[in-house]
Write a protein that holds these residues in place. Structure first.
Motif, PDB file in Angstrom:
ATOM      1  N   THR A   1    -125.955  16.333  -6.929  1.00  0.00           N
ATOM      2  CA  THR A   1    -124.515  16.446  -7.112  1.00  0.00           C
ATOM      3  C   THR A   1    -123.988  15.485  -8.161  1.00  0.00           C
ATOM      4  N   THR A   2    -124.852  14.641  -8.773  1.00  0.00           N
ATOM      5  CA  THR A   2    -124.362  13.699  -9.760  1.00  0.00           C
ATOM      6  C   THR A   2    -124.385  14.270 -11.167  1.00  0.00           C
ATOM      7  N   HIS A   3    -125.032  15.411 -11.382  1.00  0.00           N
ATOM      8  CA  HIS A   3    -125.065  15.963 -12.726  1.00  0.00           C
ATOM      9  C   HIS A   3    -123.780  16.727 -13.024  1.00  0.00           C
ATOM     10  N   VAL A   4    -123.454  16.802 -14.288  1.00  0.00           N
ATOM     11  CA  VAL A   4    -122.285  17.544 -14.722  1.00  0.00           C
ATOM     12  C   VAL A   4    -122.741  18.943 -15.087  1.00  0.00           C
ATOM     13  N   PRO A   5    -122.169  19.973 -14.458  1.00  0.00           N
ATOM     14  CA  PRO A   5    -122.615  21.326 -14.753  1.00  0.00           C
ATOM     15  C   PRO A   5    -122.225  21.734 -16.170  1.00  0.00           C
ATOM     16  N   LEU A   6    -123.007  22.620 -16.761  1.00  0.00           N
ATOM     17  CA  LEU A   6    -122.704  23.145 -18.083  1.00  0.00           C
ATOM     18  C   LEU A   6    -121.461  24.014 -18.012  1.00  0.00           C
ATOM     19  N   ALA A   7    -120.809  24.156 -19.129  1.00  0.00           N
ATOM     20  CA  ALA A   7    -119.607  24.985 -19.177  1.00  0.00           C
ATOM     21  C   ALA A   7    -119.964  26.412 -18.772  1.00  0.00           C
ATOM     22  N   GLY A   8    -119.189  26.976 -17.893  1.00  0.00           N
ATOM     23  CA  GLY A   8    -119.420  28.337 -17.434  1.00  0.00           C
ATOM     24  C   GLY A   8    -120.336  28.440 -16.230  1.00  0.00           C
ATOM     25  N   SER A   9    -121.048  27.363 -15.870  1.00  0.00           N
ATOM     26  CA  SER A   9    -121.914  27.432 -14.692  1.00  0.00           C
ATOM     27  C   SER A   9    -121.152  26.920 -13.477  1.00  0.00           C
ATOM     28  N   LEU A  10    -121.590  27.341 -12.325  1.00  0.00           N
ATOM     29  CA  LEU A  10    -120.912  26.959 -11.095  1.00  0.00           C
ATOM     30  C   LEU A  10    -121.444  25.628 -10.574  1.00  0.00           C
ATOM     31  N   SER A  11    -120.540  24.794 -10.072  1.00  0.00           N
ATOM     32  CA  SER A  11    -120.978  23.591  -9.386  1.00  0.00           C
ATOM     33  C   SER A  11    -121.469  24.010  -8.009  1.00  0.00           C
ATOM     34  N   PRO A  12    -122.181  23.128  -7.287  1.00  0.00           N
ATOM     35  CA  PRO A  12    -122.651  23.518  -5.948  1.00  0.00           C
ATOM     36  C   PRO A  12    -121.499  23.940  -5.027  1.00  0.00           C
ATOM     37  N   TYR A  13    -120.348  23.266  -5.130  1.00  0.00           N
ATOM     38  CA  TYR A  13    -119.205  23.630  -4.288  1.00  0.00           C
ATOM     39  C   TYR A  13    -118.607  24.952  -4.749  1.00  0.00           C
ATOM     40  N   GLY A  14    -118.655  25.218  -6.036  1.00  0.00           N
ATOM     41  CA  GLY A  14    -118.120  26.464  -6.563  1.00  0.00           C
ATOM     42  C   GLY A  14    -118.946  27.681  -6.187  1.00  0.00           C
ATOM     43  N   SER A  15    -120.191  27.474  -5.806  1.00  0.00           N
ATOM     44  CA  SER A  15    -121.041  28.593  -5.413  1.00  0.00           C
ATOM     45  C   SER A  15    -120.827  29.002  -3.955  1.00  0.00           C
ATOM     46  N   ILE A  16    -120.064  28.221  -3.212  1.00  0.00           N
ATOM     47  CA  ILE A  16    -119.744  28.552  -1.822  1.00  0.00           C
ATOM     48  C   ILE A  16    -118.650  29.617  -1.826  1.00  0.00           C
ATOM     49  N   PRO A  17    -118.761  30.667  -1.013  1.00  0.00           N
ATOM     50  CA  PRO A  17    -117.721  31.701  -0.989  1.00  0.00           C
ATOM     51  C   PRO A  17    -116.338  31.099  -0.720  1.00  0.00           C
ATOM     52  N   TRP A  18    -115.325  31.664  -1.343  1.00  0.00           N
ATOM     53  CA  TRP A  18    -113.977  31.091  -1.243  1.00  0.00           C
ATOM     54  C   TRP A  18    -113.493  30.992   0.195  1.00  0.00           C
ATOM     55  N   PHE A  19    -113.842  31.937   1.043  1.00  0.00           N
ATOM     56  CA  PHE A  19    -113.349  31.903   2.420  1.00  0.00           C
ATOM     57  C   PHE A  19    -114.071  30.883   3.284  1.00  0.00           C
ATOM     58  N   ARG A  20    -115.100  30.216   2.740  1.00  0.00           N
ATOM     59  CA  ARG A  20    -115.802  29.150   3.446  1.00  0.00           C
ATOM     60  C   ARG A  20    -115.400  27.770   2.935  1.00  0.00           C
ATOM     61  N   GLN A  21    -114.419  27.702   2.027  1.00  0.00           N
ATOM     62  CA  GLN A  21    -113.953  26.431   1.491  1.00  0.00           C
ATOM     63  C   GLN A  21    -112.700  25.982   2.243  1.00  0.00           C
ATOM     64  N   ARG A  22    -112.469  24.664   2.263  1.00  0.00           N
ATOM     65  CA  ARG A  22    -111.387  24.097   3.070  1.00  0.00           C
ATOM     66  C   ARG A  22    -110.019  24.634   2.682  1.00  0.00           C
ATOM     67  N   TRP A  23    -109.735  24.753   1.388  1.00  0.00           N
ATOM     68  CA  TRP A  23    -108.405  25.184   0.972  1.00  0.00           C
ATOM     69  C   TRP A  23    -108.070  26.556   1.543  1.00  0.00           C
ATOM     70  N   ALA A  24    -109.052  27.461   1.579  1.00  0.00           N
ATOM     71  CA  ALA A  24    -108.822  28.803   2.110  1.00  0.00           C
ATOM     72  C   ALA A  24    -108.588  28.752   3.620  1.00  0.00           C
ATOM     73  N   LEU A  25    -109.330  27.904   4.304  1.00  0.00           N
ATOM     74  CA  LEU A  25    -109.157  27.776   5.750  1.00  0.00           C
ATOM     75  C   LEU A  25    -107.762  27.256   6.088  1.00  0.00           C
ATOM     76  N   VAL A  26    -107.283  26.259   5.355  1.00  0.00           N
ATOM     77  CA  VAL A  26    -105.949  25.707   5.619  1.00  0.00           C
ATOM     78  C   VAL A  26    -104.878  26.768   5.360  1.00  0.00           C
ATOM     79  N   CYS A  27    -105.008  27.512   4.269  1.00  0.00           N
ATOM     80  CA  CYS A  27    -104.033  28.577   3.981  1.00  0.00           C
ATOM     81  C   CYS A  27    -104.039  29.652   5.061  1.00  0.00           C
ATOM     82  N   MET A  28    -105.232  30.095   5.468  1.00  0.00           N
ATOM     83  CA  MET A  28    -105.327  31.106   6.520  1.00  0.00           C
ATOM     84  C   MET A  28    -104.769  30.586   7.840  1.00  0.00           C
ATOM     85  N   PHE A  29    -105.025  29.308   8.117  1.00  0.00           N
ATOM     86  CA  PHE A  29    -104.560  28.714   9.368  1.00  0.00           C
ATOM     87  C   PHE A  29    -103.034  28.714   9.425  1.00  0.00           C
ATOM     88  N   LEU A  30    -102.378  28.479   8.301  1.00  0.00           N
ATOM     89  CA  LEU A  30    -100.911  28.491   8.262  1.00  0.00           C
ATOM     90  C   LEU A  30    -100.338  29.900   8.304  1.00  0.00           C
TER      91      LEU A  30
END
Length: 137
Positions: free
Chosen positions: A37-66
């Motif tokens: 997780t310390t490397h900087v991803p190349l432009a256009g590539s996904l970071s490890p967190y970006g490869s997680i489906p959007w509905f499994r990320q915290r921001w989506a859970l908080v929005c759905m919860f509200l």
């Protein structure tokens, strides 16, 4: 008190702080590996967190919860919910899922009843739970 260990290369007894074996010259310390997780991803590539489906990320859970708390609870119990803590990707513990379930049940009970004070309390609890999920580290 001095501690001795065996050489990784020849098995000769050497001091534990020796960087190399005086007999065979083999290095003794294991080279530290950089975390992925310390490397900087190349432009256009996904970071490890970006490869997680959007509905499994915290921001989506908080929005759905509200918006619709029962859907957030179903998604939370059907798999892991991930969030970033510094550079590390972590998952929500089971206790957070239990708290979400209790708040959702409280809200559904309040909506089924006629007591406006209880409905207001349940709504405020829902908002407080969403804030708690969003600031969890």
């Amino acid at each position: 008190m001095t501690n001795f260990v065996h050489c990784r290369g020849c098995g000769h007894q050497i001091h534990e702080t020796a960087p190399t074996c005086p007999k065979c010259g083999a290095p003794q310390a294991v080279a530290p590996q950089l975390a992925s997780t310390t490397h900087v991803p190349l432009a256009g590539s996904l970071s490890p967190y970006g490869s997680i489906p959007w509905f499994r990320q915290r921001w989506a859970l908080v929005c759905m919860f509200l918006v619709f708390a029962p859907a957030a609870v179903v998604i939370a119990w059907s798999g892991e919910i991930y969030y970033l803590a510094g550079t590390a990707i972590k998952t929500f513990p089971k206790s957070a899922k239990i708290i979400m379930t209790v708040i959702t049940a409280l809200l559904l009970i309040a909506l089924a009843g006629d007591d406006e004070a209880f409905q207001g309390f349940a709504g405020m609890t829902l908002i407080g739970g969403a804030i708690g999920l969003s600031i969890r580290k």
